[in-house]
Every structure is written in structure tokens, then in C-alpha cells.
Design an enzyme around this catalytic site. Structure first.
Site, PDB file in Angstrom:
ATOM      1  N   HIS A   1       0.836  -1.193   0.000  1.00 29.36           N
ATOM      2  CA  HIS A   1       0.000   0.000   0.000  1.00 29.36           C
ATOM      3  C   HIS A   1       0.869   1.242   0.000  1.00 29.36           C
ATOM      4  O   HIS A   1       2.086   1.183  -0.005  1.00 29.36           O
ATOM      5  CB  HIS A   1      -1.005  -0.017   1.156  1.00 29.36           C
ATOM      6  CG  HIS A   1      -0.367  -0.086   2.515  1.00 29.36           C
ATOM      7  ND1 HIS A   1       0.394   0.941   3.021  1.00 29.36           N
ATOM      8  CD2 HIS A   1      -0.369  -1.063   3.453  1.00 29.36           C
ATOM      9  CE1 HIS A   1       0.825   0.607   4.217  1.00 29.36           C
ATOM     10  NE2 HIS A   1       0.393  -0.605   4.503  1.00 29.36           N
TER      11      HIS A   1
ATOM     12  N   HIS B   1       3.858   1.745   2.392  1.00 29.64           N
ATOM     13  CA  HIS B   1       5.103   1.057   2.035  1.00 29.64           C
ATOM     14  C   HIS B   1       5.856   1.880   0.989  1.00 29.64           C
ATOM     15  O   HIS B   1       7.075   2.027   1.050  1.00 29.64           O
ATOM     16  CB  HIS B   1       4.816  -0.321   1.446  1.00 29.64           C
ATOM     17  CG  HIS B   1       4.072  -1.237   2.374  1.00 29.64           C
ATOM     18  ND1 HIS B   1       2.940  -1.899   1.999  1.00 29.64           N
ATOM     19  CD2 HIS B   1       4.291  -1.589   3.659  1.00 29.64           C
ATOM     20  CE1 HIS B   1       2.491  -2.627   3.009  1.00 29.64           C
ATOM     21  NE2 HIS B   1       3.301  -2.449   4.035  1.00 29.64           N
TER      22      HIS B   1
ATOM     23  N   CYS C   1      -8.283 -14.657  24.341  1.00 31.50           N
ATOM     24  CA  CYS C   1      -9.535 -14.973  23.644  1.00 31.50           C
ATOM     25  C   CYS C   1      -9.247 -16.047  22.615  1.00 31.50           C
ATOM     26  O   CYS C   1      -8.426 -15.848  21.718  1.00 31.50           O
ATOM     27  CB  CYS C   1     -10.107 -13.750  22.956  1.00 31.50           C
ATOM     28  SG  CYS C   1     -11.505 -14.179  21.883  1.00 31.50           S
TER      29      CYS C   1
ATOM     30  N   CYS D   1     -10.159 -14.808  18.993  1.00 34.97           N
ATOM     31  CA  CYS D   1      -9.181 -13.924  18.351  1.00 34.97           C
ATOM     32  C   CYS D   1      -7.805 -14.585  18.289  1.00 34.97           C
ATOM     33  O   CYS D   1      -6.938 -14.122  17.568  1.00 34.97           O
ATOM     34  CB  CYS D   1      -9.019 -12.622  19.117  1.00 34.97           C
ATOM     35  SG  CYS D   1     -10.525 -11.724  19.462  1.00 34.97           S
TER      36      CYS D   1
ATOM     37  N   CYS E   1     -15.149 -11.046  25.173  1.00 36.94           N
ATOM     38  CA  CYS E   1     -14.677 -10.543  23.887  1.00 36.94           C
ATOM     39  C   CYS E   1     -15.866 -10.029  23.064  1.00 36.94           C
ATOM     40  O   CYS E   1     -16.806 -10.760  22.815  1.00 36.94           O
ATOM     41  CB  CYS E   1     -13.960 -11.639  23.109  1.00 36.94           C
ATOM     42  SG  CYS E   1     -13.514 -11.103  21.445  1.00 36.94           S
TER      43      CYS E   1
ATOM     44  N   HIS F   1     -16.415 -12.036  19.737  1.00 32.91           N
ATOM     45  CA  HIS F   1     -16.811 -13.445  19.759  1.00 32.91           C
ATOM     46  C   HIS F   1     -17.833 -13.781  20.853  1.00 32.91           C
ATOM     47  O   HIS F   1     -18.271 -14.914  20.961  1.00 32.91           O
ATOM     48  CB  HIS F   1     -15.577 -14.335  19.919  1.00 32.91           C
ATOM     49  CG  HIS F   1     -14.612 -14.181  18.790  1.00 32.91           C
ATOM     50  ND1 HIS F   1     -13.574 -13.275  18.829  1.00 32.91           N
ATOM     51  CD2 HIS F   1     -14.558 -14.779  17.580  1.00 32.91           C
ATOM     52  CE1 HIS F   1     -12.903 -13.343  17.689  1.00 32.91           C
ATOM     53  NE2 HIS F   1     -13.474 -14.237  16.911  1.00 32.91           N
TER      54      HIS F   1
ATOM     55  N   LYS G   1      -7.489   8.374   8.232  1.00 35.30           N
ATOM     56  CA  LYS G   1      -6.673   7.194   8.036  1.00 35.30           C
ATOM     57  C   LYS G   1      -7.294   6.374   6.897  1.00 35.30           C
ATOM     58  O   LYS G   1      -8.505   6.243   6.830  1.00 35.30           O
ATOM     59  CB  LYS G   1      -6.714   6.377   9.319  1.00 35.30           C
ATOM     60  CG  LYS G   1      -5.450   5.618   9.609  1.00 35.30           C
ATOM     61  CD  LYS G   1      -5.510   5.078  11.025  1.00 35.30           C
ATOM     62  CE  LYS G   1      -4.323   4.194  11.316  1.00 35.30           C
ATOM     63  NZ  LYS G   1      -4.285   3.796  12.728  1.00 35.30           N
TER      64      LYS G   1
ATOM     65  N   LYS H   1      -9.869  -0.037   4.746  1.00 32.32           N
ATOM     66  CA  LYS H   1     -10.740  -0.763   3.823  1.00 32.32           C
ATOM     67  C   LYS H   1     -12.200  -0.547   4.172  1.00 32.32           C
ATOM     68  O   LYS H   1     -13.051  -0.449   3.299  1.00 32.32           O
ATOM     69  CB  LYS H   1     -10.406  -2.251   3.855  1.00 32.32           C
ATOM     70  CG  LYS H   1      -9.217  -2.581   2.980  1.00 32.32           C
ATOM     71  CD  LYS H   1      -8.958  -4.062   2.944  1.00 32.32           C
ATOM     72  CE  LYS H   1      -7.584  -4.341   2.317  1.00 32.32           C
ATOM     73  NZ  LYS H   1      -7.068  -5.643   2.684  1.00 32.32           N
TER      74      LYS H   1
END
Length: 470
Positions: free
Chosen positions: A18, A21, A124, A127, A143, A146, A293, A296
Site C-alpha cells: 500500500h 510502504h 480470547c 481472536c 470478547c 466473539h 486514516k 478498507k
RNA sequence: CGUGGGGUAGAGCAGCCUGGUAGCUCGUUUGGCUCAUAACCAAAAGGUCGUAGGUUCAAAUCCUACCCCCACAACCA
């Protein structure tokens, strides 16, 4: 001829290349090209970080072998770096057999500072990770992802005793023997250093298989630190080769998010090995999209290759090296990019080349280019301080000055009035100025610099295709 | 009472350490020029320097308090 070693951060291979980098590579590349321009011999390292559970699981999800998975990723990164015009000399992969072997040797050499201890904390299973006490409290012990209560888990880890080196690291940072840039990050690191606990450097094999085995203990695998950070020296051949020609690195470029590991854990490792600390560590900022920031989930991710394709590589390098602050977070928007391309590259520089080339060509100027150029002190001092965006600004002032001078001196009037001598003196001087500015652009815009050189070499003719077409 | 950074013209920033006519780039308006990629050059308009106090002959700059934004927050690279 001095030898200089420059490093880039090795990206984790669980994602695609991205824009962040790209920033890291470009900065290191400018640094490297600058030293080369001064006549130094430079090695520029690049590489990839390929171990860890995340990658292992991701490979499993996509139904391929972990090694196959990282092979593909690494290829894409190599292609990416190449497209950015980054001239690296050494490439290291943390799954390289030689790297792994060297890593184990490094571990052994650090053993005086390593101890085994029990770790216990909240974990967890969903995770597959530990959570901090604070996180535990915030989520009331369950969590949120989950809906499962955290489990108390205890395991054995090896630890690297940071406290063995704290005083020495502090001294190196404070005295700038290991220069940390920018200054506010240096302060941040000094504070962090005081709070740094010993760092856990292994995982039981039951938790982590995709990694470098801990030498002498089959039940443990190295966690990221020694594996990844040591890349900077294993790629030089450490420990079996003498690396003193190249190490300590002149400059290590890292993102601000990973500076802390490079400013604390990495120096601790080096000191433990009896190696000198890097001379400078440059922490660059993140690239934001409209002040946010990139992520996605927001869907505001800017694809670096899309940016390169729009106006070419040099335009990309231009924007990210000049308008993105070398140290702080900076914004990227297509609007700003377009404006930088049109107003600055095309109108300021491209047009200047066109003007001078046309004037020279129409008046059949016999131009004699200078034997060599003397770099202005202001420029070298900025470059030596890694102030690349400021150095770039400095060069641009020169470019704009030249446009002003053409207007002031009106060479076309001299031609009209038949003042040939004056005209030749004027044009030659202006072209000298342009070529000096061009020379200063060498580390930044490799393609453009070559093109401009060609225009004013031998019989001068304006470029058939404008340098920066609109 | 977590830590750090920041709030200066429409936008992006410099100046603050070492107080003394508020500056740069882009944008806007007007004028000039014709060598040039409708590019270039010049001039102008535009700011109570986050708020409130304090120190000082003098504060964007030093001190105090407060408000707002952002990043990071022990193994999530």
C-alpha cells in the site's frame, strides 16, 4: 569513497503493498541516490517479514501452503518496489534458510540476556490472542467480537532483558549517537524506553509453528522480534561475515507505528551482540486520505499503482517526496495530486524546459555545459538532515526564480534587437541554472533528470513530447 | 487526572525556542508579457494568530486556566 548502508522496514506479508510502504521505499531510495550522487558506495536493503500465526492462518484459509502463500506475496512486493524505481541492492526474506540460520545464531549470542518465564493473562480463543488487563476491564471480561469470556491462560515465554541495556540506549538517543528524527519522536521514545518491560521473544510451539525454532528448545518458536529485526544484519551476512564495512547503518527508515520497536528492542539486540547502533533512524508519517486514516472499511484506500499510472513514476515520487512531509502525517487527495502535477511539474518545470529549449534552439545557441556543478550548501545541509521535502522546496524556488529571470531579462527582445552576445550570455546562464536545479533533482526524479539532461546535451531542441503533458 | 502532536487569510502550512510592522504556497481579482504545455511575470483583496486571564513599554511568540481536533496507549507489526 565512503560506504553507506540504508535500510527500509520489512512489511508483513499478510497484506498487499500500500501507499505507506511506497513512502518508506521512496524515502530510503532518495537517501541512497543522494549519497551515490556524492560519490559514496551505497547498499540499500529491502525485504519481507513472512512468519507468524496471522500469515499461517491466512494461508490456511486460502487453502495453500504457508510457504507458497508468502512466495506469492513477496513476488508482488518485489514487483511493486521495482515499479517505484527504487534501486535496492539486497533483499531479505525472513523465511530464507540462511536468514533463519543466522537468526538462531543471533539468539544464541544473546542468551546471556534471555530468560524463561511464565506469562499469564487473558486470552480470547476466538481472536487467538492475549488482551491487556485494560481491554479486559473495558469489555467486562467478554470478547466483543466473539461474545466469549476471556480465559486465563498461562504459558512459558523467553524474554529479552531490556533493562540490561536501558542506560546505554538512553544515552545513545539523548546524545544523538543514534539520531531519532523527528525530534518529538525522539522524546516519545525516551519516555517509552523508561516504561519498557522486558520483551517476550518466543511462543510455545502449540501456539505458533510458522517461525524460526528457538535453538536448544523444541517447544518454543521465535516470536517476531529477533526474527524480523535481525534482517538488517543477516542480509549483510552476520554473524559469519565481517559486516563492519556496512554496519552501523547510516539511516534506517521506519514508519512511526513501528519506531518503538526499532528504537528500543532493536538497539537492545545490537548491544547484546556487541554491535554499534545505527547512526540515524528516520520515522516517517502516515498518508491520510482527506485527513482520515486510509482503511478498507471506510473505503478510502488509495492504490499506489493507480497513482503511478495517472501521470507516471516521477509525478508520483514528486508528490510523495515533496508534498508529503518527510516526518509528519500528510494528506493525499486526487485533487491535490492533479494540482501539483499541472501547476508545478507541468507549468513550472516542464514549461521552463520548453521555454529555454525553444529560445536556445531558435537562436542556434552554442551551449557549453559546465564541467561540474557545485551543490549549494543549503541543499546539502537539508539533504544531510534527511529534510527531503524541504530540500525539494529549495530546488523548486530555483526553478521558479528561473521563470522570473526569463521574464525580467526578456531574451526574445535581445534576439529582436540583434544583441547576440548579450543573448548568448543570458541564455547560457539561465540554462546553467536549470541544469544545476536538475542536478539537485537527481535523487528525487530519476527519469525527468535524464530527459532534461538530454534536451540540453549537444544540439538543443525542445522536446517533441512535453515533459509533463497535460 | 494516560502520553504525544496540533488549533495562524477560503485551503494547506511557516513563524513560537532567542517577545518588537503577521509570512509562504495554492485559490480569487486585476494588470503585464508573448520565449513557452491558455503556460509565465507583477500587483491587490483576504487573518481580532482556539477562548479567557496574566507578565511586559510591547505577546502569535513567555506564564496560567479552559475549549476543540488528531495520533498512540504492553506483545493486534
Amino acid at each position: 569513497m565512503a560506504k553507506k548502508y540504508i535500510t527500509t522496514a520489512i512489511p508483513y506479508m499478510n497484506g498487499n503493498p500500500h501507499i505507506g510502504h511506497a513512502m518508506d521505499y521512496c524515502l530510503a531510495d532518495v537517501c541512497s541516490r543522494y549519497y551515490k550522487m556524492l560519490g559514496d558506495e551505497v547498499r540499500l536493503q529491502a525485504g519481507t517479514d513472512e512468519h507468524g500465526n496471522k500469515i499461517f492462518l491466512k494461508a490456511k484459509d486460502s487453502g495453500v501452503d504457508a510457504q507458497v502463500f508468502v512466495d506469492e506475496k513477496t513476488d508482488s512486493f518485489k514487483a511493486f518496489i521495482k515499479k517505484l524505481g527504487v534501486e535496492y541492492t539486497d533483499f531479505v526474506r525472513t523465511t530464507d534458510e540462511l536468514h533463519m540460520k543466522r537468526c538462531q545464531e543471533i539468539w544464541k549470542r544473546l542468551e546471556d540476556h534471555i530468560y524463561l518465564a511464565k506469562y499469564n493473562g487473558w486470552y480470547c480463543t476466538g481472536c487467538e490472542r492475549y488482551v491487556t488487563d485494560k481491554e479486559y476491564e473495558e469489555n467486562n471480561g467478554v470478547c466483543p467480537d466473539h461474545q466469549k469470556p476471556y480465559e486465563k491462560l498461562e504459558e512459558e515465554n523467553y524474554y529479552l532483558r531490556i533493562s540490561d541495556f536501558r542506560d546505554e540506549i538512553r544515552e545513545a538517543i539523548e546524545s544523538d549517537k543514534m539520531l531519532i528524527l523527528p525530534d518529538y519522536r525522539k522524546k516519545e521514545m525516551l519516555k517509552l524506553l523508561e516504561e519498557s518491560p522486558d520483551v517476550s521473544i518466543s511462543r510455545p510451539i502449540s501456539q505458533l509453528t510458522w517461525g524460526v525454532p528457538v535453538p536448544g528448545d523444541d517447544s518454543q518458536v521465535m516470536y517476531v522480534w529477533i526474527d524480523a529485526l535481525s534482517n538488517y544484519i543477516t542480509v549483510l551476512g552476520y554473524p559469519e561475515e565481517d559486516i563492519s564495512d556496512w554496519w552501523p547503518a547510516r539511516a534506517q527508515f521506519v514508519g512511526k507505528d513501528i519506531l518503538r520497536f526499532h528504537a528500543i528492542i532493536w538497539p537492545a539486540m545490537l548491544l547484546g551482540l556487541g554491535l554499534p547502533l545505527p547512526k540515524a533512524m528516520i520515522s516517517h508519517g502516515m498518508i491520510l486520505a482527506n485527513g482520515q486514516k486510509m482503511s478498507k472499511s471506510i473505503g478510502n484506500v488509495v492504490e499506489p499503482m493507480e497513482v503511478v499510472e495517472k501521470y507516471g513514476l516521477d509525478a508520483f515520487r514528486y508528490y510523495f517526496l515533496r508534498h508529503v512531509d518527510t516526518f509528519a502525517d500528510s494528506d493525499f487527495t486526487w485533487e491535490k495530486y492533479d494540482s501539483a502535477y499541472n501547476n508545478e511539474l507541468a507549468n513550472d518545470l516542464g514549461n521552463l524546459v520548453q521555454r529555454l529549449a525553444t529560445l536556445a534552439s531558435k537562436n542556434r545557441l552554442a551551449y557549453q555545459k559546465p564541467e561540474s556543478f557545485v551543490l549549494p550548501e543549503e541543499y546539502t545541509s537539508l539533504m544531510n538532515d534527511f529534510e527531503y521535502s524541504k530540500a525539494f522546496d529549495f530546488v523548486w524556488e530555483k526553478v521558479q526564480d528561473l521563470n522570473k529571470k526569463i521574464d525580467d531579462e526578456k531574451p526574445w527582445m535581445l534576439a529582436k534587437n540583434g544583441e547576440t552576445e548579450k543573448l548568448e550570455e543570458c541564455l547560457s546562464r539561465l540554462i546553467d541554472g536549470l541544469l544545476l536545479a536538475n542536478y539537485m533533482l537527481t535523487p528525487f526524479l530519476p527519469e525527468t533528470v535524464q530527459k532534461i539532461k538530454n534536451v540540453f546535451d549537444g544540439l538543443i531542441e525542445p522536446p517533441k513530447i512535453p515533459l509533463f503533458p497535460k
